[in-house]
Scaffold this motif. Structure first.
Motif, PDB file in Angstrom:
ATOM      1  N   ARG A   1       2.383   1.764  -3.246  1.00 35.78           N
ATOM      2  CA  ARG A   1       1.426   2.495  -4.308  1.00 35.78           C
ATOM      3  C   ARG A   1       1.127   4.161  -4.180  1.00 35.78           C
ATOM      4  O   ARG A   1       0.726   4.797  -5.044  1.00 35.78           O
ATOM      5  N   LYS A   2       1.408   4.335  -2.693  1.00 37.71           N
ATOM      6  CA  LYS A   2       1.302   5.718  -2.450  1.00 37.71           C
ATOM      7  C   LYS A   2       2.424   6.592  -3.216  1.00 37.71           C
ATOM      8  O   LYS A   2       2.599   7.772  -3.575  1.00 37.71           O
TER       9      LYS A   2
ATOM     10  N   GLU B   1       0.819  -1.048  -0.005  1.00 36.74           N
ATOM     11  CA  GLU B   1       0.039  -0.015  -0.181  1.00 36.74           C
ATOM     12  C   GLU B   1       1.010   1.182  -0.133  1.00 36.74           C
ATOM     13  O   GLU B   1       0.421   2.179  -0.753  1.00 36.74           O
ATOM     14  N   GLY B   2       1.986   1.322   0.685  1.00 40.73           N
ATOM     15  CA  GLY B   2       2.967   2.494   0.904  1.00 40.73           C
ATOM     16  C   GLY B   2       3.551   2.527  -0.511  1.00 40.73           C
ATOM     17  O   GLY B   2       3.840   3.708  -0.975  1.00 40.73           O
TER      18      GLY B   2
ATOM     19  N   LYS C   1       2.175   7.041  -6.743  1.00 40.43           N
ATOM     20  CA  LYS C   1       1.157   8.271  -7.082  1.00 40.43           C
ATOM     21  C   LYS C   1       2.080   9.469  -7.251  1.00 40.43           C
ATOM     22  O   LYS C   1       1.948  10.222  -8.020  1.00 40.43           O
ATOM     23  N   GLU C   2       3.031   9.487  -6.183  1.00 36.99           N
ATOM     24  CA  GLU C   2       3.766  10.669  -6.170  1.00 36.99           C
ATOM     25  C   GLU C   2       4.860  10.841  -7.344  1.00 36.99           C
ATOM     26  O   GLU C   2       5.226  11.799  -7.851  1.00 36.99           O
TER      27      GLU C   2
END
Lengths: 212, 197
Positions: free
Chosen positions: A194-195, A191-192, A198-199
């Motif tokens: 994927r964050k 999940e991290g 996005k950045e």
């Protein structure tokens, strides 16, 4: 995150995650010397991870050491599956990662930056590579550890993925976790990542998304 | 990951889903995996509805490659019976003004039949090792890349005397050495000695 910060490099990126500050530069594909290291069917990926002497609290002696040699290797292995190396036979793609300031999780920050730099260099890639670390501190699973958490926590696990199909390209672990904890950590880590992804997208779009 | 339809002009990064092979032919800047098409560079999506082709126009500076129709400049490495070998250093893409330096070493070959439209008996009367040659790419998928110097635009643009290695000057249709006075024969380009591409 910022892309294309170095003028002379074919591709470059600067990434700041928390107190980690990393510059990555990519050169190539270019001619590889000595010639006997060239591969007739694909490009060779070289990777150098280096920590600046001033990047940690106590001055680090400069130059490669056992730790940075290992990290260079795992970084290369984390990025190589994303690159279409077969498009550039007899060449090398050189990746340089410089850690300016460290606060645990520099290898993941380095991979994130290097992947952006590769995209900036226009090297054809299957996907971006996003990386982040998870760990266990005082019995709890936490994301992106700091130096104190890393030093006094029970486990630290850096993960790198190709977000498109969640393929894992790097998975290391230091410390101990139970099977359930590992599963939870892996889920949190993805999940991290994927964050982070996005950045990364945002950084590329900021630099190249404008105009026509 | 969610798969949504892309439109022409959209900005994509490597790994972005573009479509399936049933609806498009994967064009430049894309790759196909498991029946799906993805972007492999950061750039702008171009959809050609007429040819059902989807491609990505890179917004980043991409590594230089050679394709058919490009003009190249290189140095003659070897002269053999049937062909010569050229090490390509500069590329001028078809339809573009700027010449670009190749970072990657690429070998090119000119077959005796592709040197000129005339009959050639002896290749060493047309090229010598060390000459700078301007040629056109006729097949970039072969290795070495197939080149041609047919046409008056193409041929040697700088040559060195085989006796004393000083630069030869053009005199009529032959080359003359100011240093030792010898005369030599080459497949000369119109641009010989001008230093222009």
């Amino acid at each position: 995150m910022e892309v294309g910060i170095l003028k002379r490099a074919d591709g470059s990126a600067y990434v700041e995650i928390g107190d980690n500050k990393v510059i990555a530069a990519v050169y190539g594909p270019r001619e590889l010397h000595p010639r006997h290291l060239q591969r007739p069917d694909r490009a060779v990926v070289n990777c150098r991870y280096n920590m600046a002497p001033f990047s940690v609290e106590e001055r680090k002696r400069s130059g490669p050491d056992r730790r940075s040699i290992e990290i260079s290797k795992v970084t290369r292995l984390a990025l190589e599956p994303a690159i279409f190396t077969e498009y550039f036979p007899r060449t090398s793609i050189d990746i340089f990662i410089e850690i300016l300031q460290a606060d645990a999780g520099t290898r993941t920050t380095g991979i994130t930056a290097a992947s952006l730099a590769l995209a900036d260099a226009g090297i054809p890639m299957r996907d971006l590579v996003s990386a982040c670390a998870v760990g266990k501190v005082a019995g709890r699973i936490v994301l992106d550890l700091t130096k104190v958490e890393d030093n006094f926590g029970e486990a630290d696990m850096p993960i790198a993925i190709m977000p498109r199909d969640n393929r894992i390209t790097l998975l290391q672990m230091d410390g101990t976790m139970t099977e359930e904890e590992f599963k939870e950590a892996l889920k949190l880590g993805m999940e991290g990542c994927r964050k982070i992804y996005k950045e990364q997208r945002r950084a590329l779009k900021e630099k190249y998304g404008q105009g026509d | 990951m969610k798969k949504k339809d892309v439109v022409s002009g959209e900005f994509v990064v490597p790994g972005d889903f573009l479509g399936v092979i049933e609806e498009f032919i994967p064009g430049e800047g894309t790759y196909e995996e498991g029946g799906e098409i993805f972007s492999k560079v950061a750039g702008i999506v171009l959809i050609d509805m007429q040819n059902k082709k989807i491609s990505v126009y890179p917004k980043v500076r991409t590594p230089i490659t050679i394709s058919n129709g490009d003009d190249v400049i290189g140095r003659v490495e070897d002269v053999r019976n049937q062909a010569i070998l050229v090490r390509i250093d500069l590329v001028k893409k078809e339809g573009r003004e700027k010449t670009e330096l190749l970072g990657i070493p690429i070998l090119g070959g000119i077959h005796i039949s592709q040197v000129s439209d005339k009959y050639i008996n002896d290749l060493s009367a047309e090229f010598q090792p060390g000459d700078i040659v301007k040629a056109k790419v006729i097949n970039s998928r072969r290795n070495p890349v197939q080149l041609s110097t047919v046409g008056e635009k193409y041929g040697v643009i700088k040559a060195y005397c085989t006796n004393c290695r000083s630069t030869l000057v053009k005199r009529g249709i032959r080359l003359y050495c100011r240093n030792c006075g010898s005369e030599e024969n080459r497949k000369i380009s119109l641009d010989y000695g001008k230093g222009v591409f």
